[in-house]
Design a protein around this motif. Structure first.
Motif, PDB file in Angstrom:
ATOM      1  N   MET A 135       0.846  -1.177   0.000  1.00 32.87           N
ATOM      2  CA  MET A 135       0.000   0.000   0.000  1.00 32.87           C
ATOM      3  C   MET A 135       0.887   1.234   0.000  1.00 32.87           C
ATOM      4  N   SER A 136       0.304   2.327  -0.423  1.00 36.85           N
ATOM      5  CA  SER A 136       0.961   3.631  -0.385  1.00 36.85           C
ATOM      6  C   SER A 136       0.045   4.573   0.373  1.00 36.85           C
ATOM      7  N   VAL A 137       0.637   5.392   1.228  1.00 34.34           N
ATOM      8  CA  VAL A 137      -0.140   6.294   2.069  1.00 34.34           C
ATOM      9  C   VAL A 137       0.191   7.732   1.677  1.00 34.34           C
ATOM     10  N   ALA A 138      -0.837   8.511   1.394  1.00 34.42           N
ATOM     11  CA  ALA A 138      -0.703   9.933   1.107  1.00 34.42           C
ATOM     12  C   ALA A 138      -1.468  10.715   2.169  1.00 34.42           C
ATOM     13  N   ARG A 139      -1.405  12.016   2.101  1.00 35.09           N
ATOM     14  CA  ARG A 139      -2.068  12.854   3.087  1.00 35.09           C
ATOM     15  C   ARG A 139      -3.565  12.591   3.168  1.00 35.09           C
ATOM     16  N   ASP A 140      -4.198  12.331   2.026  1.00 36.00           N
ATOM     17  CA  ASP A 140      -5.654  12.205   2.019  1.00 36.00           C
ATOM     18  C   ASP A 140      -6.172  10.898   1.437  1.00 36.00           C
ATOM     19  N   ARG A 141      -5.277   9.913   1.220  1.00 38.04           N
ATOM     20  CA  ARG A 141      -5.756   8.635   0.689  1.00 38.04           C
ATOM     21  C   ARG A 141      -4.719   7.535   0.893  1.00 38.04           C
ATOM     22  N   ILE A 142      -5.214   6.311   0.815  1.00 37.24           N
ATOM     23  CA  ILE A 142      -4.365   5.119   0.858  1.00 37.24           C
ATOM     24  C   ILE A 142      -4.698   4.310  -0.387  1.00 37.24           C
ATOM     25  N   VAL A 143      -3.675   3.881  -1.091  1.00 42.17           N
ATOM     26  CA  VAL A 143      -3.868   3.069  -2.284  1.00 42.17           C
ATOM     27  C   VAL A 143      -3.358   1.665  -1.972  1.00 42.17           C
ATOM     28  N   PHE A 144      -4.170   0.655  -2.280  1.00 46.63           N
ATOM     29  CA  PHE A 144      -3.801  -0.723  -1.979  1.00 46.63           C
ATOM     30  C   PHE A 144      -4.478  -1.654  -2.972  1.00 46.63           C
ATOM     31  N   ASN A 145      -4.012  -2.889  -3.012  1.00 45.61           N
ATOM     32  CA  ASN A 145      -4.580  -3.903  -3.897  1.00 45.61           C
ATOM     33  C   ASN A 145      -5.512  -4.823  -3.124  1.00 45.61           C
TER      34      ASN A 145
END
Length: 163
Positions: A135-145
């Motif tokens: 996963m990748s974590v940004a200030r306003d979202r998390i992206v994951f599979n």
């Protein structure tokens, strides 16, 4: 864990612990801390340790973020450096959890918070293969599979040959 100084080409052992597999290293946003996992006997534990270029922290300096009773994967820092996110099976399913940290000491500062539950069998974090469970974590979202499992049942009549 080994370090390679790109300027000098010097390689060195930076962090080790006999009997433990240390992996999934990530620098904090300010570059002063490292989060990593120590795996042993089908259990993993998340640690944060201070980063110093010249020498790795002693095991006594490792700050335990989890207690090692669960399996954690894919640790990531929050952009502000005050939370650690991980895929954890702490509730019996692979879900995303966040661990609050003291901004100064990086010690745990409260209970883990469930960020995303994936308890389904058809659509789940567990259905993604091991390599893509990141996963990748940004200030306003998390992206994951997530992986989705579907199936079909087909039925036909079998024609029999006649002599």
């Amino acid at each position: 864990a080994r370090m390679l100084n790109l300027e000098t080409g010097k390689r060195s052992v930076w962090l080790e612990s006999p009997g433990k597999n240390l992996h999934n290293f990530h620098w904090s946003p300010d570059g002063r801390w490292i989060v990593f996992m120590a795996e042993q006997e089908n259990r993993s534990q998340v640690f944060v340790a201070p980063y110093r270029e010249d020498e790795g922290p002693s095991e006594a300096e490792w700050i335990p973020i989890t207690d090692g009773s669960t399996i954690e994967r894919s640790t990531q820092w929050a952009p502000d450096g005050n939370w650690i996110y991980a895929i954890s099976n702490r509730d019996g399913f692979d879900c995303i959890w966040a661990y609050p940290l003291d901004p100064r000491t990086k010690r745990p500062s409260g209970q883990a918070v469930a960020v995303f539950h994936a308890h389904g069998s058809r659509l789940s974090l567990r259905n993604a293969n091991q390599v893509s469970r990141e996963m990748s974590v940004a200030r306003d979202r998390i992206v994951f599979n997530q992986g989705e499992i579907t199936g079909n049942i087909w039925m036909t009549d079998v024609l029999q040959e006649q002599d």
